[in-house]
Design a protein around this motif. Sequence first.
Motif, short mmCIF file in Angstrom:
data_model
loop_
_atom_site.label_atom_id
_atom_site.label_comp_id
_atom_site.label_asym_id
_atom_site.label_seq_id
_atom_site.Cartn_x
_atom_site.Cartn_y
_atom_site.Cartn_z
N PHE A 203 26.73 26.95 -2.12
CA PHE A 203 27.28 27.79 -3.19
C PHE A 203 27.52 29.22 -2.70
N LEU A 204 26.55 29.78 -2.01
CA LEU A 204 26.69 31.16 -1.54
C LEU A 204 27.78 31.31 -0.48
N ALA A 205 28.11 30.22 0.20
CA ALA A 205 29.15 30.28 1.24
C ALA A 205 30.52 30.61 0.67
N HIS A 206 30.67 30.52 -0.64
CA HIS A 206 31.97 30.79 -1.28
C HIS A 206 32.19 32.28 -1.54
N PHE A 207 31.20 33.11 -1.24
CA PHE A 207 31.29 34.53 -1.60
C PHE A 207 31.31 35.42 -0.35
N ASP A 208 31.99 36.54 -0.47
CA ASP A 208 31.87 37.60 0.53
C ASP A 208 31.62 38.91 -0.21
N ARG A 209 31.09 39.91 0.54
CA ARG A 209 30.61 41.13 -0.10
C ARG A 209 31.71 41.89 -0.82
N SER A 210 32.88 41.95 -0.23
CA SER A 210 33.93 42.79 -0.82
C SER A 210 34.37 42.25 -2.18
N ARG A 211 34.54 40.93 -2.29
CA ARG A 211 34.98 40.38 -3.57
C ARG A 211 33.88 40.43 -4.62
N VAL A 212 32.65 40.17 -4.18
CA VAL A 212 31.54 40.28 -5.12
C VAL A 212 31.43 41.71 -5.63
N SER A 213 31.56 42.65 -4.73
CA SER A 213 31.49 44.06 -5.12
C SER A 213 32.59 44.42 -6.10
N GLY A 214 33.80 43.88 -5.85
CA GLY A 214 34.93 44.19 -6.74
C GLY A 214 34.70 43.70 -8.15
N TRP A 215 34.22 42.47 -8.29
CA TRP A 215 34.02 41.91 -9.62
C TRP A 215 32.81 42.51 -10.32
N LEU A 216 31.69 42.64 -9.61
CA LEU A 216 30.48 43.11 -10.28
C LEU A 216 30.49 44.61 -10.55
N SER A 217 31.31 45.35 -9.81
CA SER A 217 31.38 46.80 -10.05
C SER A 217 32.35 47.14 -11.16
N GLY A 218 33.22 46.19 -11.52
CA GLY A 218 34.22 46.46 -12.55
C GLY A 218 35.55 46.90 -11.97
N ALA A 219 35.64 47.04 -10.63
CA ALA A 219 36.91 47.43 -10.02
C ALA A 219 37.97 46.35 -10.24
N PHE B 179 17.31 43.80 -8.76
CA PHE B 179 18.49 42.92 -8.80
C PHE B 179 19.43 43.22 -7.65
N ARG B 180 19.71 44.52 -7.36
CA ARG B 180 20.66 44.88 -6.31
C ARG B 180 20.15 44.46 -4.93
N ASP B 181 18.86 44.66 -4.70
CA ASP B 181 18.29 44.28 -3.41
C ASP B 181 18.32 42.76 -3.21
N ARG B 182 17.98 42.01 -4.26
CA ARG B 182 17.96 40.55 -4.15
C ARG B 182 19.37 40.00 -3.90
N LEU B 183 20.36 40.60 -4.56
CA LEU B 183 21.75 40.16 -4.36
C LEU B 183 22.18 40.40 -2.91
N GLY B 184 21.82 41.57 -2.37
CA GLY B 184 22.18 41.87 -0.98
C GLY B 184 21.52 40.91 -0.01
N LYS B 185 20.26 40.56 -0.27
CA LYS B 185 19.55 39.63 0.60
C LYS B 185 20.22 38.25 0.59
N LEU B 186 20.60 37.78 -0.61
CA LEU B 186 21.20 36.46 -0.73
C LEU B 186 22.52 36.37 0.03
N LEU B 187 23.30 37.44 -0.02
CA LEU B 187 24.61 37.43 0.64
C LEU B 187 24.53 37.91 2.08
#
Length: 830
Positions: A29-45, A82-90
């Motif tokens: 599941f995690l293999a489908h994500f990269d930092r830039s896209r996750v950051s874009g969606w979760l930041s509201g950009a 939450f932010r630290d755990r998300l960074g660790k997972l990705l």
Amino acid sequence: MTFLDATPAEIATASGIDGLGANEAQAAFLAHFDRSRVSGWLSGATTPPSASNGAEPGYFRYLVLTALVSATEDGAGENKNFRDRLGKLLKADGSFNSVSGVNDLWRALDDWCKHKRAAGEPYRRVVLPSSYGNANLIGYAVRMAFPSWKDRSALTGILRALQPAVRRSPVRLTQELTRSHHAETLPQALAEALRDFQDAVRAGNRMLLGHRFWRLVENIDARLSDEDRSGREGRWRLELRFEGYELDLVRLTLFRGGDVQNRVPSWEGALQDLEARPRATLPRALAEALDQGVLVLFEAPGLTWVADDESLPEDVFAMLIARDDSNARRWRLDTTWHPLEGSWSRSGRLDGVALSGLRKSLGLEPMDTARLVDLTLEGGVRTDRTAWLGRPRLLPTVQASPTSTLSVDPIQSAEGVLTADGRAPSWDLVANGPLSGRWRLRVIEGANETEKIVCFEPAARERWEFPELGDDFEAERDVAEVNASPRKPRSGGERIAEFPPALDHVLEAVYAGPSKGWPEADLIPLLEPAMPCKHFVWDFLRGLAEAGWLDPFIRKSWRARVWKLRPPALRQIASDRIVVTGAIGAEARRRLGDVVAAAGGNLSFLRGVSDWAVPFPLIEGCAVEELPPKLVWPITVPERPRLQPAPSCWPLERRSERGRKLKKVWSFEDGLFLEPKDHTSNDAVRLERLERERGDDRDVFRVTGRGDSFLTSSLTTAILETYRRLRRPLFAWRNGRFQRLTRTGHLPLEIARSLVADASQTSGPVLLGDGSWTYDYPADTSNAEWVARALGSAVQFEGAGTGVDLLQGVVESRRAGSRLIWSEQYSREI
């Protein structure tokens, strides 16, 4: 949707991949994500499209990701941030600094679901928390995520130490978990969920299968069951159904593990076959019940009796299946015992509470007061995984809890009128015509609300394949053919524009059945509510077999019967007339009409002997050679079997009386089999039904008197031979038809199909003016003589030398209780 379970175990389950482990599922599941896209969606950009746009919410996977942050215990570190755990997972460098768009994504999903639901789409309603406390950026993600990895881990440790019977009982489990030594170890979110669940159970609510706490319990229980290598403590469900004209044949079906919900049987067979199975291959509780010789089953929808891994609820009706040497047969119960197979018998319908003492003596778990239920649909005919056939009197029933209320509302695409009739916990869905589109079923119980979108289709998809059943089945045979000769059919009689509505609805239900045929125990309960009289369904099915719509097959290993559709075929009856045989549903008839119209022809239907006899489609104005390539149906030529006079035409029976015992004796007055003790007739000929003691083979029928003892496994053959020996007519020929003089009985299937093909008119049941019915076959003089020569005095045909005159036929038919035949036919001739 009030919560989102994104634990790795739930992601593995949602993937549908067999054998996928929790850690593997999380990594995939995690293999489908990269930092830039996750950051874009979760930041509201990156903002989601408006709900009115209609685009699928592809951002939903990011919401699952936010729930996984709280749910997983692998790869997220020990930090609760939450932010630290998300960074660790990705596996990102550092934490995510901006998650200000998370709550907005949840609101967007809520708006999208509301928009789709308003348009009638089958999506859940999202229920966001009324408050998210101080977490104004990620509050929804934190509160919608349940359970966390700590919640799951804590509850798993507790449930592992409990007996399966305790963790599967809502009342006993909540009592156990609220004891002080457990309550102190539960995380806050889990304790709140438990408290909410316990309050609902105590309030009498039963629509709680989807409650977040119970969902977690069931998920953990399934995993713990998998740890039991023998599988003997896992989920199981044993279903028992009675089949046959007299409902004295037993069919058992066992479901194990995850297949309980998927309805995939792990075993099916007779009662004594189950008893003979090695105990180590059965669920432990079921094995113990067989050893004690007592099965306790509760009543379920669809004429089904059930035993499963849960404790018997006290607010249901129950039935006992008991061996003669068991404690149940000695227990004082207000019931009548009916013999089944071997030394087994069944009780009548009993109040569950009346069995408390017996259950205690057997060492069974105490009765439960809270068997949880869900909003379910029972019966009916599925046309797809999420769709049902929308034909009147053949719709599914709605099952909920005893304290719930039901409402039915159409949504945009719905066509027709659908209402619910009944009261909790069961409602019949009622329509006055075919249905199509979607309806919303809403059940309210206390403060809880459960919804289900049900889709109806007015017709089943056309069948293109008719798979064979295999070597486990054998076709029923009533006569032994010497050989056959081709026949040129007649062009039929009355033409009609369409099928009678009541018949059309029933035929569409039969057509929409399983690809390898309808088990009789499933088909009979489905069709009976749509029949005009009790027991009429048996003659109706026989008519479909004689018309070439269905083929009856018997399972070789035991007595189950399957009714299988016959593929369509073309039969030329004149230079410009073609009859279509075989099973064709509404969509197949529509395509047939289009093909015929394109070829410049006309399509009508040849009426059967009654409105309950399936009509033959008749094509006129087309060359038969043009149609097979377009319809993909073959051309066939009917044949008449050449037969020796009875009894020489009866099939040679390979079965014997060995290993069988007398079960019932035929009553000529009642037209059915009775218990030997209830049979008082002094007729010179006797028809008996012999049952295999192990219940692992077909019954054999024995005819004695006026000749050597005769054995056959065909009831049709047995009845005809009995009447032939008695020199008593079962059928009389008048005005171009053979008509039945008794309550039951048929011509041999091979003969009946020849008569139907020759006349281009189907046989079947015929309703009479007082609500009773008889059974007719089309037969011109030539065919009537042929039948009389083959069956002798079992049929009455003047001039054929059968030796049965008119007055004798009247007397014998009156003895058989067929006074209606006297009043409508013989009175005119006397």
